[in-house]
Design a protein around this motif. Sequence first.
Motif, PDB file in Angstrom:
ATOM      1  N   ASP A 185      55.938  42.147  31.579  1.00 48.53           N
ATOM      2  CA  ASP A 185      54.777  41.354  31.996  1.00 48.53           C
ATOM      3  C   ASP A 185      55.208  39.973  32.479  1.00 48.53           C
ATOM      4  O   ASP A 185      54.560  39.388  33.353  1.00 48.53           O
ATOM      5  N   ASP A 186      56.310  39.466  31.950  1.00 47.82           N
ATOM      6  CA  ASP A 186      56.815  38.178  32.425  1.00 47.82           C
ATOM      7  C   ASP A 186      57.310  38.260  33.872  1.00 47.82           C
ATOM      8  O   ASP A 186      57.395  37.236  34.556  1.00 47.82           O
ATOM      9  N   VAL A 187      57.657  39.463  34.349  1.00 46.53           N
ATOM     10  CA  VAL A 187      57.974  39.619  35.765  1.00 46.53           C
ATOM     11  C   VAL A 187      56.731  39.275  36.587  1.00 46.53           C
ATOM     12  O   VAL A 187      56.797  38.533  37.576  1.00 46.53           O
ATOM     13  N   LEU A 188      55.586  39.806  36.155  1.00 46.51           N
ATOM     14  CA  LEU A 188      54.319  39.498  36.821  1.00 46.51           C
ATOM     15  C   LEU A 188      53.974  38.019  36.666  1.00 46.51           C
ATOM     16  O   LEU A 188      53.531  37.372  37.622  1.00 46.51           O
ATOM     17  N   MET A 189      54.164  37.492  35.456  1.00 43.73           N
ATOM     18  CA  MET A 189      53.835  36.087  35.211  1.00 43.73           C
ATOM     19  C   MET A 189      54.664  35.173  36.117  1.00 43.73           C
ATOM     20  O   MET A 189      54.140  34.211  36.702  1.00 43.73           O
ATOM     21  N   ALA A 190      55.966  35.467  36.235  1.00 46.58           N
ATOM     22  CA  ALA A 190      56.828  34.656  37.098  1.00 46.58           C
ATOM     23  C   ALA A 190      56.375  34.745  38.552  1.00 46.58           C
ATOM     24  O   ALA A 190      56.364  33.739  39.279  1.00 46.58           O
ATOM     25  N   ASN A 191      55.991  35.943  38.974  1.00 45.75           N
ATOM     26  CA  ASN A 191      55.487  36.133  40.336  1.00 45.75           C
ATOM     27  C   ASN A 191      54.224  35.310  40.573  1.00 45.75           C
ATOM     28  O   ASN A 191      54.071  34.656  41.617  1.00 45.75           O
ATOM     29  N   ASN A 192      53.328  35.319  39.592  1.00 46.89           N
ATOM     30  CA  ASN A 192      52.061  34.609  39.738  1.00 46.89           C
ATOM     31  C   ASN A 192      52.234  33.092  39.654  1.00 46.89           C
ATOM     32  O   ASN A 192      51.502  32.346  40.305  1.00 46.89           O
ATOM     33  N   ILE A 193      53.199  32.641  38.854  1.00 51.13           N
ATOM     34  CA  ILE A 193      53.500  31.202  38.808  1.00 51.13           C
ATOM     35  C   ILE A 193      54.032  30.749  40.162  1.00 51.13           C
ATOM     36  O   ILE A 193      53.634  29.703  40.687  1.00 51.13           O
ATOM     37  N   ARG A 194      54.924  31.538  40.737  1.00 52.73           N
ATOM     38  CA  ARG A 194      55.475  31.217  42.055  1.00 52.73           C
ATOM     39  C   ARG A 194      54.377  31.113  43.107  1.00 52.73           C
ATOM     40  O   ARG A 194      54.421  30.261  44.004  1.00 52.73           O
ATOM     41  N   ASP A 195      53.360  31.990  43.000  1.00 54.05           N
ATOM     42  CA  ASP A 195      52.319  32.075  44.026  1.00 54.05           C
ATOM     43  C   ASP A 195      51.066  31.279  43.676  1.00 54.05           C
ATOM     44  O   ASP A 195      50.004  31.492  44.286  1.00 54.05           O
ATOM     45  N   LEU A 196      51.154  30.373  42.706  1.00 54.05           N
ATOM     46  CA  LEU A 196      49.965  29.651  42.258  1.00 54.05           C
ATOM     47  C   LEU A 196      49.225  28.969  43.402  1.00 54.05           C
ATOM     48  O   LEU A 196      47.992  29.031  43.481  1.00 54.05           O
ATOM     49  N   GLY A 197      49.947  28.284  44.268  1.00 51.93           N
ATOM     50  CA  GLY A 197      49.300  27.565  45.359  1.00 51.93           C
ATOM     51  C   GLY A 197      48.506  28.467  46.274  1.00 51.93           C
ATOM     52  O   GLY A 197      47.415  28.119  46.727  1.00 51.93           O
ATOM     53  N   ALA A 207      47.650  33.220  35.633  1.00 49.60           N
ATOM     54  CA  ALA A 207      48.292  31.946  35.942  1.00 49.60           C
ATOM     55  C   ALA A 207      47.309  30.954  36.559  1.00 49.60           C
ATOM     56  O   ALA A 207      47.352  29.756  36.253  1.00 49.60           O
ATOM     57  N   THR A 208      46.415  31.434  37.428  1.00 48.64           N
ATOM     58  CA  THR A 208      45.438  30.519  38.029  1.00 48.64           C
ATOM     59  C   THR A 208      44.415  30.058  36.994  1.00 48.64           C
ATOM     60  O   THR A 208      43.880  28.956  37.082  1.00 48.64           O
ATOM     61  N   VAL A 209      44.138  30.913  36.004  1.00 42.78           N
ATOM     62  CA  VAL A 209      43.197  30.540  34.939  1.00 42.78           C
ATOM     63  C   VAL A 209      43.829  29.519  34.001  1.00 42.78           C
ATOM     64  O   VAL A 209      43.185  28.526  33.608  1.00 42.78           O
ATOM     65  N   LEU A 210      45.085  29.736  33.636  1.00 45.72           N
ATOM     66  CA  LEU A 210      45.746  28.865  32.658  1.00 45.72           C
ATOM     67  C   LEU A 210      46.295  27.587  33.287  1.00 45.72           C
ATOM     68  O   LEU A 210      46.451  26.576  32.597  1.00 45.72           O
ATOM     69  N   GLY A 211      46.638  27.640  34.568  1.00 45.87           N
ATOM     70  CA  GLY A 211      47.283  26.507  35.208  1.00 45.87           C
ATOM     71  C   GLY A 211      48.793  26.579  35.055  1.00 45.87           C
ATOM     72  O   GLY A 211      49.316  27.333  34.224  1.00 45.87           O
ATOM     73  N   PRO A 212      49.529  25.779  35.834  1.00 43.95           N
ATOM     74  CA  PRO A 212      50.999  25.891  35.855  1.00 43.95           C
ATOM     75  C   PRO A 212      51.675  25.582  34.520  1.00 43.95           C
ATOM     76  O   PRO A 212      52.592  26.298  34.110  1.00 43.95           O
ATOM     77  N   GLY A 213      51.259  24.520  33.848  1.00 41.12           N
ATOM     78  CA  GLY A 213      51.922  24.127  32.605  1.00 41.12           C
ATOM     79  C   GLY A 213      51.810  25.188  31.526  1.00 41.12           C
ATOM     80  O   GLY A 213      52.819  25.603  30.930  1.00 41.12           O
ATOM     81  N   LEU A 214      50.599  25.653  31.261  1.00 47.62           N
ATOM     82  CA  LEU A 214      50.378  26.646  30.209  1.00 47.62           C
ATOM     83  C   LEU A 214      50.968  27.997  30.603  1.00 47.62           C
ATOM     84  O   LEU A 214      51.489  28.725  29.743  1.00 47.62           O
ATOM     85  N   SER A 215      50.920  28.322  31.877  1.00 45.85           N
ATOM     86  CA  SER A 215      51.483  29.596  32.334  1.00 45.85           C
ATOM     87  C   SER A 215      52.981  29.655  32.081  1.00 45.85           C
ATOM     88  O   SER A 215      53.515  30.670  31.626  1.00 45.85           O
ATOM     89  N   LYS A 216      53.667  28.551  32.382  1.00 45.00           N
ATOM     90  CA  LYS A 216      55.109  28.499  32.148  1.00 45.00           C
ATOM     91  C   LYS A 216      55.419  28.580  30.657  1.00 45.00           C
ATOM     92  O   LYS A 216      56.387  29.226  30.246  1.00 45.00           O
TER      93      LYS A 216
END
Length: 294
Positions: A185-197, A207-216
């Motif tokens: 699932d962290d593969v997905l999380m890393a992908n979503n953090i990368r694509d946050l913008g 990631a968009t719900v939690l925001g960058p800081g909490l997602s990381k």
Amino acid sequence: MTSPKKVFMGTRPWSLPMFIVVLMIGFLSFNKAKFSLPVILILMLAIVGELLMHSATNILNDVYDFYKGIDGPDSATLRYNFVFDKEVGPRRTQSISLAFFLFSAALGVAVAVLGRPLAILLGLFGIFLGYFYSAPPLELKYRALGDLAVIGSMLLLTLTGYYLASSSLSLKGLAVGIPMAFIIDDVLMANNIRDLGRDSKRAKTLATVLGPGLSKAIYYVFMAVAYVVQVALVVLGILPPEALLPLLSLPLLFSIARKVENSKSWLQIDVMTANLAVAFGLLEIIGLVLHIAL
């Protein structure tokens, strides 16, 4: 006619070994696993069926990312994407995905005929999660439920592996999947953090719900959970001591952390996390094989 090379590249082949590893962990966690010819045949059919199922999921995800406006022509420069191939396009891509799902279901029927009847039910549940990961009406990915679907799919996969080896269902088949489920699932999380913008304007992910800081932070929490649970499974006697071999993959995790810290970028972190998942899983497979052999 779509060439075999294009079909292969369109499945995101770098991601597929993770799922075979997860299935094998479930299979080998049954410490009385037998490698008779019928069982090996069942396992091989299940592996091919699993590859088809997750390939179909990846391909269909590209289709709905296109329809949602998440992926544009620029995404085709990063990797081969059926949707932006003039000879294929979104409709034919969707047909390829559905064909893969159907072939996967057919192999599930074959496994059932060979003596594992619940393979049909387990396979249909897997297809359900894979299809509705991105497809309407559920669209789990776009409702910030993609992570839940990924974790559920991985637990289902180890349960299936355990069932193929033992011909019975057990909570152990779910428990042994927890570490790999969180790493994958962290593969997905890393992908979503990368694509946050990009995603924040068109899609709703965790990631968009939690925001960058909490997602990381969640990314690292999930990693910690994976390694702690692996040790706990051994301490509790659910897995043998040889299953501690995955701890040797920790340097790969530290290298990911260093890359993020030094570059402040999450580009390629999803691929590095997938490589970590494969390394973790292969080390566990080696440990389980050693335990069975000894």
